[in-house]
Design a protein around this motif. Structure first.
Motif, PDB file in Angstrom:
ATOM      1  N   GLU B  29      35.493  61.488  55.691  1.00  5.64           N
ATOM      2  CA  GLU B  29      36.475  60.405  55.683  1.00  5.64           C
ATOM      3  C   GLU B  29      35.717  59.084  55.729  1.00  5.64           C
ATOM      4  O   GLU B  29      34.692  58.972  56.413  1.00  5.64           O
ATOM      5  CB  GLU B  29      37.393  60.506  56.899  1.00  5.64           C
ATOM      6  CG  GLU B  29      38.393  59.351  56.978  1.00  5.64           C
ATOM      7  CD  GLU B  29      39.351  59.464  58.162  1.00  5.64           C
ATOM      8  OE1 GLU B  29      39.053  60.239  59.095  1.00  5.64           O
ATOM      9  OE2 GLU B  29      40.377  58.766  58.153  1.00  5.64           O
ATOM     10  N   ILE B  43      31.751  56.207  58.250  1.00  3.95           N
ATOM     11  CA  ILE B  43      31.819  57.521  57.591  1.00  3.95           C
ATOM     12  C   ILE B  43      31.959  58.589  58.671  1.00  3.95           C
ATOM     13  O   ILE B  43      31.144  58.671  59.589  1.00  3.95           O
ATOM     14  CB  ILE B  43      30.555  57.779  56.746  1.00  3.95           C
ATOM     15  CG1 ILE B  43      30.365  56.659  55.725  1.00  3.95           C
ATOM     16  CG2 ILE B  43      30.648  59.123  56.038  1.00  3.95           C
ATOM     17  CD1 ILE B  43      29.020  56.685  55.010  1.00  3.95           C
ATOM     18  N   LEU B  44      33.010  59.375  58.559  1.00  4.38           N
ATOM     19  CA  LEU B  44      33.323  60.383  59.574  1.00  4.38           C
ATOM     20  C   LEU B  44      33.414  61.774  58.940  1.00  4.38           C
ATOM     21  O   LEU B  44      33.707  61.888  57.752  1.00  4.38           O
ATOM     22  CB  LEU B  44      34.676  60.075  60.225  1.00  4.38           C
ATOM     23  CG  LEU B  44      34.852  58.701  60.858  1.00  4.38           C
ATOM     24  CD1 LEU B  44      36.330  58.408  61.095  1.00  4.38           C
ATOM     25  CD2 LEU B  44      34.088  58.615  62.168  1.00  4.38           C
ATOM     26  N   GLY B  45      33.191  62.795  59.739  1.00  5.41           N
ATOM     27  CA  GLY B  45      33.405  64.138  59.216  1.00  5.41           C
ATOM     28  C   GLY B  45      32.603  65.188  59.940  1.00  5.41           C
ATOM     29  O   GLY B  45      31.867  64.907  60.892  1.00  5.41           O
TER      30      GLY B  45
END
Lengths: 250, 114
Positions: B29, B43-45
């Motif tokens: 994400e 930035i995630l995940g």
């Protein structure tokens, strides 16, 4: 010369303490004062851990955790959110110089997951490695794994579901909006499985089996944290892993 | 009435996000804050990146991204940085990040029109 492993027997700690111990051992190996270590542990109280790059608020129902007395912590390993049921799950950490493992990350997962698979096999459970980082039984996930590699040290976290309460697990982990319907939550439950679904054994029996799988063919001795590691872990637990500044940093 | 693309309104700070499951990989994400260009990117995940600090480098690299920049150009910039830092991504690619960045920017601009 063969690597000599230190094995820390199954112990129970808080979420912050468990993560801090791994960090302290990593730092010790980096400094040349600690040796390669494998440890097995449980979480008291139960806890949710999230991956290094995840958002706590997006992955975890924090309000529900507080209501149930469940802790939450950010790991330094990547990967996803995991529910660590204090009675229904065993977590392990493998911490060693990176050079002792395949440079290829998937292959290093395959190697360490092989120890878990070997342990499960001794219980009559036929499990297989499912890249990138899972172990499955009959197509369902029974173990998730996550690595960090920092300054020449490898840390692999892994969890094996023993009798985890899946309904509670999915009430604590947020699933994306399309999965909120009962039907989809049921599907999520259907994607995971537990040792008790396949073998008649106790949690201690699972631990014994995992231990045997991990140490097979290795030089090892049982040990505990040394004074420096314990002091560092205590410091890190309070200052980092119990702190919102770390756990909610993303 | 002056009609102009919403993202060029000076001083307006927009927010947008997008996510995707990388084929054969992990969830990613991207959340952006956006004025005339990206001012902040997150930035995630559940992907893996070694060393972990490389992700912050990519987030910094994305600051200043213009809405006109192509997905391929963004991916190339990320790829160059990853190589320079000797970083390894597992379950994530520069192309996937670029795709989600573009959609996050588009979503930010759309939210301003709404």
């Amino acid at each position: 010369m063969r690597m000599q492993w230190r094995v820390i027997k199954l112990e129970t700690r808080s979420a912050a303490s468990n993560m801090a111990v791994d960090n302290a051992i990593m730092d010790g190996i980096k400094a040349g004062t600690s040796g390669p270590t494998m440890r097995f542990y449980r979480w008291m109280p139960s806890a949710v851990s999230i991956g290094r790059f995840q958002s706590m608020e997006e992955e975890v129902n924090v309000a529900r955790c507080k209501e149930l007395g469940v802790s939450y912590v950010r790991r330094i390993t990547g990967g996803g959110a995991v529910y660590h049921d204090s009675e229904g799950e065993i977590t392990y950490s493998v911490i060693a110089p990176e050079e002792e493992f395949p440079k290829n990350i998937i292959e290093s997962y395959r190697l360490i997951c092989g120890w878990v698979i070997s342990g499960l096999a001794s219980l009559g459970i036929s499990a297989e490695f499912a890249p990138i980082n899972d172990i499955i039984v009959k197509g369902k996930k029974i173990s998730g794994n996550a690595q960090a590699r920092k300054e020449g040290v490898l840390l692999q976290h892994g969890t094996v579901l023993y009798s985890t309460n899946l309904k509670r697990m999915f009430s604590l982990l947020k699933v994306s909006s399309e999965k909120i319907s009962d039907k989809m939550i049921k599907n999520a439950e259907d994607r995971v499985t537990r040792v008790t679904d396949h073998a008649d054994t106790t949690l201690d029996g699972l631990y014994d089996a995992l231990l045997a799988g991990f140490v097979e063919g290795k030089d090892y001795e049982f040990g505990a944290l040394d004074h420096d590691e314990a002091a560092k872990a205590e410091d890190l637990a309070g200052k980092v892993y119990a702190a919102d500044s770390w756990n909610f940093s993303r | 009435m002056l009609i102009c693309p919403s993202y060029k309104i000076f001083g307006v700070r927009l927010e947008g996000s997008a996510k995707m499951k990388v084929p054969g990989g992990k969830m990613v994400e991207v959340k952006v804050e956006f004025g005339e260009a990206v001012t902040k990117a997150r930035i995630l995940g559940d992907f893996f990146m070694y060393p972990d600090t490389a992700l912050e480098g990519i987030e910094s690299l994305l600051v200043g991204t213009q809405p006109q920049e192509s997905e391929a150009a963004i991916a190339k910039r990320i790829s160059t940085l990853v190589k320079l830092e000797g970083a390894t991504m597992i379950g994530l690619t520069p192309e996937a990040i670029a795709n989600v960045v573009k959609r996050a920017i588009e979503n930010a601009m759309e939210s301003n029109k709404a």
